[in-house]
Structure formats: C-alpha cells, structure tokens
Design a protein around this motif. Structure first.
Motif, mmCIF file in Angstrom:
data_model
loop_
_atom_site.group_PDB
_atom_site.id
_atom_site.type_symbol
_atom_site.label_atom_id
_atom_site.label_comp_id
_atom_site.label_asym_id
_atom_site.label_seq_id
_atom_site.Cartn_x
_atom_site.Cartn_y
_atom_site.Cartn_z
ATOM 1 N N THR A 1 1.529 5.354 4.397
ATOM 2 C CA THR A 1 0.759 4.478 5.275
ATOM 3 C C THR A 1 0.622 3.084 4.655
ATOM 4 N N SER A 2 1.104 2.951 3.445
ATOM 5 C CA SER A 2 1.039 1.681 2.732
ATOM 6 C C SER A 2 2.436 1.342 2.223
ATOM 7 N N ASN A 3 2.948 0.192 2.656
ATOM 8 C CA ASN A 3 4.251 -0.259 2.156
ATOM 9 C C ASN A 3 4.199 -0.513 0.658
ATOM 10 N N ASP A 4 3.062 -1.019 0.173
ATOM 11 C CA ASP A 4 2.926 -1.276 -1.258
ATOM 12 C C ASP A 4 3.003 0.019 -2.059
ATOM 13 N N ALA A 5 2.353 1.080 -1.566
ATOM 14 C CA ALA A 5 2.410 2.369 -2.250
ATOM 15 C C ALA A 5 3.839 2.914 -2.215
ATOM 16 N N LYS B 1 -7.482 7.251 1.941
ATOM 17 C CA LYS B 1 -6.679 6.047 2.145
ATOM 18 C C LYS B 1 -5.791 5.819 0.934
ATOM 19 N N GLU B 2 -4.527 5.529 1.215
ATOM 20 C CA GLU B 2 -3.544 5.241 0.176
ATOM 21 C C GLU B 2 -3.338 3.731 0.111
ATOM 22 N N THR B 3 -3.568 3.169 -1.048
ATOM 23 C CA THR B 3 -3.370 1.738 -1.277
ATOM 24 C C THR B 3 -2.693 1.588 -2.646
ATOM 25 N N THR B 4 -2.721 0.401 -3.188
ATOM 26 C CA THR B 4 -2.303 0.214 -4.577
ATOM 27 C C THR B 4 -3.402 -0.546 -5.305
ATOM 28 N N PRO C 1 -0.027 3.427 -7.025
ATOM 29 C CA PRO C 1 -0.594 4.090 -5.851
ATOM 30 C C PRO C 1 -2.008 4.576 -6.167
ATOM 31 N N TYR D 1 -5.730 6.378 -4.415
ATOM 32 C CA TYR D 1 -6.257 7.218 -3.334
ATOM 33 C C TYR D 1 -7.775 7.231 -3.429
#
Length: 135
Positions: free
Chosen positions: A6-10, A49-52, A57, A59
């Motif tokens: 769900t995150s391009n960065d992750a 939520k998955e971010t960086t 990565p 969570y």
C-alpha cells in the motif's frame, strides 16, 4: 498469505534489500499482517498501516496509536532484523522470553537469518506486544 503493498516507499525499500535478506523480511512482513488481522473484534487494534521510517518499512496503527512501530531492515552486521522503538519495553520483554539462539542488538532489534523463513511461534509474541503496546 500475500499482501499487496500500500506504500510505494515500502515496496521500494523491500526491492533495495539484498535478495538473501528480502526473503526473510518479506516473510516477517506477511507475519505482521497475519497477526494484526487475527486480533478479535473486542481487541480492535485499528488499521495496520505500512509506511517507511528512516528508509525502512514500518508498521503501526495510526488511527488508534496502540502499536509502537515495528520496522524491518538490516542490522549493523547486515543481518535481516526486526526493530522496535528502543525506549519501549517491547524488545527487552521479548528478549527475556525468547529462545536463547536468537541474537539481539540491545533493546532495539532482533537479528534473523538470511534466506530462512522465521518461525511464527518464536516471533509472534514480539509482534503482538508491539501491536498492542499502548492497548
């Protein structure tokens, strides 16, 4: 189970990991999502939520803020690793109960083996504790 990014960065962070570490870290990623989805409705931790964070990565549960972030990355020794906030008690509590063969980096990380899917029964307590840290 496979979970779409769900995150391009992750996604890009995982792509940047060496293949030998990526296999292990992708297995941990799936484990985090599986464990989060398994919480019963009366113990709603909120949306994962998955971010960086710091290029790794990460969570967390931003809606409820129950979780202390779990980050996935490489240790200083270039091992795949699970990181938690060093000022939380999550890693220290887990270390006290963990199998003796696990290698730790103080109160911030547990090292994992390259090209080796981690054992759910070994890491589930750490992931559950991080996801419910403020619950």
């Amino acid at each position: 189970m496979t979970y779409a990014f769900t995150s391009n960065d992750a996604r890009d962070a995982f792509a940047a990991f060496p293949p030998r570490s990526r296999t292990t870290l992708m297995a941990v990623r799936a484990m985090i999502f599986d464990i989060a989805a398994a919480f019963p409705p009366d113990q709603n931790i909120g949306c994962l939520k998955e971010t960086t964070k710091w290029g790794q990565p990460s969570y967390a549960t931003p809606d409820t803020k129950f979780a202390t972030p779990i980050r996935l990355g490489l240790s200083k020794a270039d091992d795949p690793a699970i990181f938690t906030h060093c000022q939380s008690t999550v890693m220290a509590d887990f270390r006290a109960l963990a199998p003796p063969e696990l290698k730790f980096d103080g109160n911030r990380a547990v090292h994992l083996l390259n090209n080796h899917p981690p054992k759910l029964n070994e890491l589930a307590p750490l992931i559950r504790a991080a996801l419910t840290y403020r619950l």
